[in-house]
Design an enzyme around this catalytic site. Structure first.
Site, PDB file in Angstrom:
ATOM      1  N   LYS A  25      -4.357  35.449  11.140  1.00 14.95           N
ATOM      2  CA  LYS A  25      -3.734  35.234   9.825  1.00 14.95           C
ATOM      3  C   LYS A  25      -2.354  34.584   9.983  1.00 14.95           C
ATOM      4  CE  LYS A  25      -7.404  36.712   8.119  1.00 14.95           C
ATOM      5  NZ  LYS A  25      -7.942  38.042   8.013  1.00 14.95           N
TER       6      LYS A  25
HETATM    7  C1  LIG Z   1      -9.116  38.878   7.648  1.00 11.88           C
HETATM    8  C2  LIG Z   1      -9.741  39.177   6.367  1.00 11.88           C
HETATM    9  C3  LIG Z   1      -9.992  40.492   5.921  1.00 11.88           C
HETATM   10  C4  LIG Z   1      -9.836  41.731   6.753  1.00 11.88           C
HETATM   11  O1  LIG Z   1      -8.779  41.817   7.546  1.00 11.88           O
HETATM   12  P1  LIG Z   1      -8.804  42.735   8.881  1.00 11.88           P
HETATM   13  O2  LIG Z   1      -7.343  42.962   9.072  1.00 11.88           O
HETATM   14  O3  LIG Z   1      -9.435  41.935   9.954  1.00 11.88           O
HETATM   15  O4  LIG Z   1      -9.541  43.980   8.560  1.00 11.88           O
HETATM   16  C5  LIG Z   1     -10.515  40.686   4.662  1.00 11.88           C
HETATM   17  N1  LIG Z   1     -10.804  39.657   3.861  1.00 11.88           N
HETATM   18  C6  LIG Z   1     -10.583  38.386   4.233  1.00 11.88           C
HETATM   19  C7  LIG Z   1     -10.896  37.292   3.278  1.00 11.88           C
HETATM   20  C8  LIG Z   1     -10.070  38.103   5.496  1.00 11.88           C
HETATM   21  O5  LIG Z   1      -9.902  36.829   5.860  1.00 11.88           O
END
Ligand SMILES: *Cc1c(COP(=O)(O)O)cnc(C)c1O
Length: 390
Positions: free
Chosen positions: A184
């Site tokens: 992210k």
């Molecule tokens: C990364 C992501 C998540 C979940 O995040 P985690 O920290 O990996 O649990 C949920 N929704 C979307 C759209 C994502 O890209």
């Protein structure tokens, strides 16, 4: 000499943060504590003063958000099939029913007409995803929610740094969930955060993230809700805290690189004998945080499959990814009655979308190399190229 392998993405963690992590490790307190409180305060400031609580993942934040919104068995939650599977999995986890609505083929986000068409008396909440950091139409989304008395849980996992009409995603609205997974725009190794409406919700979030426990005095402890184990370590929070001051720079750098992506694609496509015909994302530099740069392959005009394309990119030293296969076609979801043909835009795009490398430490030359490789691979493989070459 060959250029080094260009990954899809890579976190950018500075030396001050690394030193800060070492300090936390030496401090004698490494799980949830002072660093989490500081990270929550910094995130709250980012979110215009709204209350924020941290979690061990974005998925954990989503699950807790659903519980805070009172989503229960028998309730329906409308969401997109083009997302990381965590979005709809958390709806199943709390015992509710995910109701998918198809996406808009241009924005690749929930089509709000389709959302309205799927409202029923059981609809309890809307769970939009700001895919690649391009916000859903927030005016219309919240108008629908208000008109039908629905909660909104924004899956803003990809949208830290994104804006809607100049306002930061997270600074307004209902429950807003972020992820700090290393892919992210901002990372805490693993982690997540939830923006909440009031103290009562913040208290509930704290309970849900740690077994429902409240404490008082030296020995007082009670449990009044069934919580889980979703707290973030102080080591992780210190990483996030060290990242946050760089967020604006990260976003600006991503935007610069994406402008270059658009320029390169347009220049190559303009001068090419064979148009490769990839679909590019909406060209937005006001609101999108450019979490990803995703192209859609013209598979009907190609002889190869998407996996072949990705393998050829890999052979040229370039990473790529798929975000995401349509969730409703996974076995778990097919077993619940979903089948091909139900969400044609999500199915077509989910089958042909490719995420190209994008991260702040990448260079403009890297972007040029990626677009050159994409163009070369697709031109050589195009069904039209046979005709032209003979
Ligand atoms: C990364 C992501 C998540 C979940 O995040 P985690 O920290 O990996 O649990 C949920 N929704 C979307 C759209 C994502 O890209």
């Amino acid at each position: 000499m060959n250029a080094p392998f260009l990954p899809l993405t890579r976190p950018d963690i500075d030396e001050a943060t690394i030193a800060g992590v070492a300090e936390v490790l030496r401090s004698g307190w490494i799980t949830t504590g002072e660093q989490n409180r500081a990270f929550e305060a910094a995130l709250s400031e980012y979110a215009g003063g709204r209350l924020v609580r941290t979690f061990s993942s974005g998925a954990a934040a989503l699950e807790v958000a659903l519980r805070i919104a009172g989503v229960q068995p028998g309730d329906e939650v409308i969401t997109t099939p083009l997302s990381w599977v965590a979005t709809s999995n958390t709806i199943l986890t709390v015992g509710a029913t995910p109701v998918f609505a198809d996406i808009d083929p241009v924005t690749r986000n929930l089509d709000l007409d389709q959302v309205e068409a799927r409202l029923t008396p059981r609809t309890k909440a809307l769970m939009p995803v700001h895919l690649a950091g391009l916000p859903v139409d927030m005016d219309r989304l919240y108008a629908i929610a208000r008109a039908h008395h629905l909660r909104v849980i924004e899956d803003a996992a990809q949208a830290l740094g994104a804006r809607w009409r100049r306002q930061r995603i997270g600074a307004f609205g209902d429950l807003v969930s972020f992820s700090f997974h290393p892919n992210k725009n901002l990372t805490s190794i693993e982690g997540g955060a939830l923006v909440l409406n009031d103290e009562a919700e913040a208290l509930l979030a704290q309970k849900y993230r740690l077994q429902g426990v409240t404490r008082h005095g030296f020995d007082g402890m009670d449990v009044d809700v069934l919580g889980g184990k979703f707290n973030l370590s102080d080591v992780a929070a210190r990483v996030g805290l060290g990242q946050l001051p760089h967020l604006a720079r990260f976003t600006a750098r991503r935007q610069r690189l994406v402008r270059h992506y658009f320029d390169c694609f347009e220049r190559l496509e303009g001068g090419a004998a064979i148009k490769i015909g990839v679909e590019l994302p909406p060209r937005d530099f006001e609101q999108t945080n450019w979490h990803m740069f995703q192209i859609i392959l013209p598979l009907q005009r190609l002889r190869m499959r998407r996996a072949d394309f990705m393998a050829k990119l890999h052979a040229r030293g370039i990473g790529s990814g798929v975000h995401f296969p349509p969730v409703h076609l996974f076995k778990l979801y097919r077993a619940r009655g979903f089948e091909p043909g139900m969400f044609p835009h999500a199915e077509r795009i989910g089958a042909s979308i490719v995420t190209l490398p994008l991260f702040p430490a990448m260079s403009e030359e890297d972007v040029g190399r990626v677009v050159g490789a994409v163009h070369q691979i697709l031109q050589r493989d195009s069904k039209d190229s046979q005709a032209i070459l003979v």
